[in-house]
Structure formats: C-alpha cells, structure tokens
Design a protein around this motif. Structure first.
Motif, PDB file in Angstrom:
ATOM      1  N   ALA A 116       0.746  -1.062  -0.083  1.00 36.68           N
ATOM      2  CA  ALA A 116      -0.007  -0.261   0.084  1.00 36.68           C
ATOM      3  C   ALA A 116       0.818   1.312  -0.276  1.00 36.68           C
ATOM      4  O   ALA A 116       0.370   2.151   0.528  1.00 36.68           O
ATOM      5  CB  ALA A 116      -1.175   0.075   1.299  1.00 36.68           C
ATOM      6  N   VAL A 119      -0.894   4.229  -1.323  1.00 35.87           N
ATOM      7  CA  VAL A 119      -1.402   5.278  -0.435  1.00 35.87           C
ATOM      8  C   VAL A 119      -0.829   6.221   0.204  1.00 35.87           C
ATOM      9  O   VAL A 119      -1.236   7.461   0.249  1.00 35.87           O
ATOM     10  CB  VAL A 119      -2.335   4.298   0.527  1.00 35.87           C
ATOM     11  CG1 VAL A 119      -3.012   5.198   1.628  1.00 35.87           C
ATOM     12  CG2 VAL A 119      -3.330   3.569  -0.087  1.00 35.87           C
ATOM     13  N   ALA A 137      -5.504   4.606  -5.159  1.00 36.41           N
ATOM     14  CA  ALA A 137      -4.688   3.359  -5.111  1.00 36.41           C
ATOM     15  C   ALA A 137      -5.668   2.037  -4.900  1.00 36.41           C
ATOM     16  O   ALA A 137      -6.493   2.223  -4.300  1.00 36.41           O
ATOM     17  CB  ALA A 137      -3.810   3.570  -4.102  1.00 36.41           C
ATOM     18  N   THR A 139      -4.211  -0.766  -4.118  1.00 41.57           N
ATOM     19  CA  THR A 139      -3.398  -1.647  -3.267  1.00 41.57           C
ATOM     20  C   THR A 139      -3.111  -3.077  -3.817  1.00 41.57           C
ATOM     21  O   THR A 139      -3.101  -3.063  -4.885  1.00 41.57           O
ATOM     22  CB  THR A 139      -3.712  -1.516  -1.657  1.00 41.57           C
ATOM     23  OG1 THR A 139      -5.074  -1.902  -1.581  1.00 41.57           O
ATOM     24  CG2 THR A 139      -4.128  -0.202  -1.290  1.00 41.57           C
ATOM     25  N   ASN A 169      -7.388  -4.213   2.580  1.00 40.43           N
ATOM     26  CA  ASN A 169      -7.186  -3.253   1.539  1.00 40.43           C
ATOM     27  C   ASN A 169      -7.543  -1.871   1.894  1.00 40.43           C
ATOM     28  O   ASN A 169      -7.328  -0.986   1.883  1.00 40.43           O
ATOM     29  CB  ASN A 169      -7.381  -3.486   0.101  1.00 40.43           C
ATOM     30  CG  ASN A 169      -6.352  -4.602  -0.375  1.00 40.43           C
ATOM     31  OD1 ASN A 169      -5.397  -5.073   0.026  1.00 40.43           O
ATOM     32  ND2 ASN A 169      -6.783  -5.008  -1.540  1.00 40.43           N
ATOM     33  N   ALA A 172      -6.171  -0.221   4.924  1.00 36.96           N
ATOM     34  CA  ALA A 172      -4.861   0.185   4.340  1.00 36.96           C
ATOM     35  C   ALA A 172      -5.257   1.525   3.590  1.00 36.96           C
ATOM     36  O   ALA A 172      -4.210   2.223   3.231  1.00 36.96           O
ATOM     37  CB  ALA A 172      -4.094  -0.809   3.585  1.00 36.96           C
ATOM     38  N   ALA A 174      -7.392   1.705   0.602  1.00 31.71           N
ATOM     39  CA  ALA A 174      -7.600   1.557  -0.726  1.00 31.71           C
ATOM     40  C   ALA A 174      -8.621   2.507  -1.283  1.00 31.71           C
ATOM     41  O   ALA A 174      -9.668   2.700  -0.680  1.00 31.71           O
ATOM     42  CB  ALA A 174      -7.916   0.338  -1.049  1.00 31.71           C
TER      43      ALA A 174
END
Ligand SMILES: [Zn+2]
Length: 395
Positions: A116, A119, A137, A139, A169, A172, A174
């Motif tokens: 990631a 990000v 993004a 990811t 994701n 993180a 996404a």
C-alpha cells in the motif's frame, strides 16, 4: 491566491465544449470561473495575477486510468521490484509520480502496488509535500495463490479470504479494489492470459464486499470467459478487455451490449509503445487486436485511457504517445481528449472533482501551445500544468 489564465481557446472536456478566446479563473486549489475572456476578466478584477497564452489551448489535466507506480518500466520490472526494499521503492514511486505529472497527467489510478505504498504517496502528494498527480490506489490486487501478480501480496484462496483481503485493503486506505479475473503475461507459472482465475461466484463476492465499503471494482480481464464472469458479477471497469479464448480473438456482441447497459468502463491499457506491439505480433494480428477497440466503441462501450505504465517499455512520461493509438484507429482527436479527461473521470467516480473545466472543480489543467484537437502532439510539453491549483514546473 487567484490566477487568471487566458488563451485562444478553452476546451472544457466534453467533445464540442469549446470556448474561443476564453479564460479560466482559479482561486487556490479550485476553478472559480470558465468562460469568454471578457466575462471572466470582469469577474477577476484588475489586480489578479495573469497568465496569458496567445496561440494556446487550456484544457483539463489528463487522466491515466491504469498505472503501476511500483514497477519501473524497465526490461524486468518484477525482478527489480523483488530486489527493492520498501524505502527505495517509495522513492522510485515518488519519482514516477512526478514524471506522470510532468507529462500532463493530473490524475492517475494505480492498479496494484506492494505494501500500500501508493496510499502513502497519494497522501503525501495531496498534502503538497511532493509533486504528482491525484492518485487513486487499488493496493494489493486480488489473485489466486501463485496467480497473476501474486508477489504484490494479494493472494486469496476462497471466499472468506477474498472478503478478508478486501477488508485489509480498505483498512490500508484503498480507493478501489483490483481483481485479476484472468491470467496475465508477466507471472511465470501463472494462468495463461485468457484463462479465468476466479469464477463468477467469487467475483460476485469481490464486488459485494467492495461495494459494501463504497469502493469500485476494476477487473483485469483478457479472456472472454473472464469478461463474461466480470460482467455477470457487476464490476465497474474492465482492464485490457482483450476478448480471447484459447489465445484466439473471440468477441461477444451480447456481452458488449451488457457492458454498455451496465455502464462498465473499459480501459485497454495499451502502452505508449503500441507500435512495438505491431512489430511483435505482426500487422495482421495487431490490427485484429486493435479492432476490438473500434468494435466496442461502435457499440457504445465507454472507453477510457490508461497505459499500464511501469510494465516493460511503458514509461511514465509519455501519455500522449499512448493516446496516439486512438488517432491511429481513426478516433476524432476531440473525442480522444474527451476520453482522457471527462470520460476517464467518470470511470473513476471523480466527476465532482476533475475531468472538466467548470466552477467548483479542482484546478487540474494544462495550457498547451496550439490546438490538440487538430494535433495531439500539442499535448506534449505543456506550458503550464496545474494540479489542484499547484503549479508544476517542468525542467
Ligand atoms: Zn496493469
């Protein structure tokens, strides 16, 4: 800080939306006014900073819907990635983001990176700490164990793992979910590019979990079977969309009609080096492959622009070269500009943010010498690049 930009013409984004002798007024990160020069000048007042460009065109910043910042566009991006630790990778990704912006790309969708990192880069750029485009993004792309691009960290085995991966994701940061619905060309030992990697039921789980989180789904799909499954599952975009069965072209008009009906966008992700593709496949097979784009367009499929930047010989600095494919295919240049701006913003869910020059949208714009609707090369080397109102200096 307000800035008044004037030029011979303003292309607002949609084909046909053109203001002769126009102006754009920007305040901070947003567009305040767009219109005929006299009208916008009056709104701006006499003391505003001016940027006058006789003989030039103002247009929205370009959108590359398919990049991989984690790949270095060298002869062996996968091997290089494997040899690069996260700290070095983050530096390389920042440099490639800067190259995208220098080439006029003010929005880029990253369709698969590692850890990631895209990000973090997205947030750093958004904060104004590094130059670059707005990044969306994906990811880690979802793929079966050992499947296409497994080394990016998105291996999933079964529906519980699919849901878990998507939740990770999302956690993180996404912006969307990428799923490798078919095999690809750069994973040794993986499925052939036309073979499905997930069945329709599994893709439905992907779409369900992603949509539940408010995220769109981009499906990498070369094979006709994988395209059919992805359409059945209700994905939001198809990447590559090569229509192959056992390596042979196999377009299905009934499925294309459903792509249109469901409003699914299609990104061919052809590199700026598409002429080399002709050399590699031979003119006949290359033409057969390119013909699918004309065919889909003729049926009303919404095509958008992307380059798979990061793959071998798909650099980050030559988006305009990739747009040349559509000129070669006979698309009117005005429509190519529309695809690379307004249509691509639609595909990314960013119509309230970018893709057009209109009051209230982000000040993502280019000033280029000449007229890109008569010569696409005018898009090369913009005289002025604004990304969310920030001026990018080339060179
Ligand atoms: Zn890709």
């Amino acid at each position: 800080m307000a800035l008044l930009i004037t030029a011979d013409q303003v292309l607002q984004g949609p084909a046909g939306a053109r203001i002769k002798d126009g102006a754009v007024l920007v305040d901070g990160s947003a567009i305040v006014a767009v219109g005929p020069r006299g009208v916008v000048e009056a709104l701006a007042g006499p003391d505003v900073e001016r940027s006058d460009h006789p003989g030039a065109t103002v247009l929205p910043g370009l959108i590359n819907c398919h990049v991989h910042l984690a790949f270095d566009a060298g002869p062996d991006p996968v091997g290089t990635l494997g040899d690069t630790d996260d700290a070095a990778l983050a530096l390389g990704m920042a440099d490639r983001a800067r190259q995208l912006l220098a080439g006029g790309v003010t929005t880029a969708r990253d369709l698969g990176d590692r850890g990631a990192l895209a990000v973090r880069l997205r947030d750093t750029i958004a904060a104004g700490d590094l130059p670059g485009p707005r990044i969306l993004a994906a990811t880690a792309p979802l793929t079966p164990p050992g499947g296409h691009c497994w080394f990016l960290g998105g291996e999933v085995d079964g529906t519980a793992a699919i849901r878990d991966r998507i939740r990770r994701n999302v956690a993180a940061g996404a912006d969307l979910i990428k799923v490798m619905a078919s095999g690809g060309q750069m994973t040794p030992g993986g499925a052939a590019m036309w073979e499905s990697q997930f069945d329709t039921e599994q893709l439905r789980v992907v779409v369900d979990e992603a949509h539940e989180a408010g995220l769109r789904v981009a499906a990498h799909a070369h094979g006709t079977a994988s395209i059919v499954s992805a359409v059945d599952a209700g994905v939001d975009s198809l990447e590559h969309c090569t229509w192959l069965t056992d390596g042979v072209p196999d377009e299905r008009e009934d499925v294309a009609a459903r792509i249109v009906e469901q409003g699914i966008h299609v990104c061919s992700a052809m590199s700026p080096n598409w002429r080399a593709f002709i050399e590699r496949l031979g003119p006949e097979r290359a033409e057969r492959s390119f013909a699918r784009l004309r065919w889909m367009d003729g049926l009303g499929v919404r095509l958008v622009t992307g380059t798979d930047a990061g793959l071998p010989f798909s650099g980050f600095g030559d988006f305009v070269g990739a747009l040349g494919l559509y000129e070669y295919l006979g698309f009117p240049l005005e429509r190519i500009v529309e695809m690379a701006t307004t249509r691509s913003a639609e595909a990314l869910g960013l119509t309230d943010e970018t893709g057009r020059l209109a009051p209230g949208l982000a000040a993502d714009l280019l000033v280029v010498a000449g007229d890109p609707t008569t010569d696409l090369n005018a898009l090369r080397d913009p005289a002025l690049i604004l990304a969310r109102g920030r001026r990018h200096q080339n060179g």
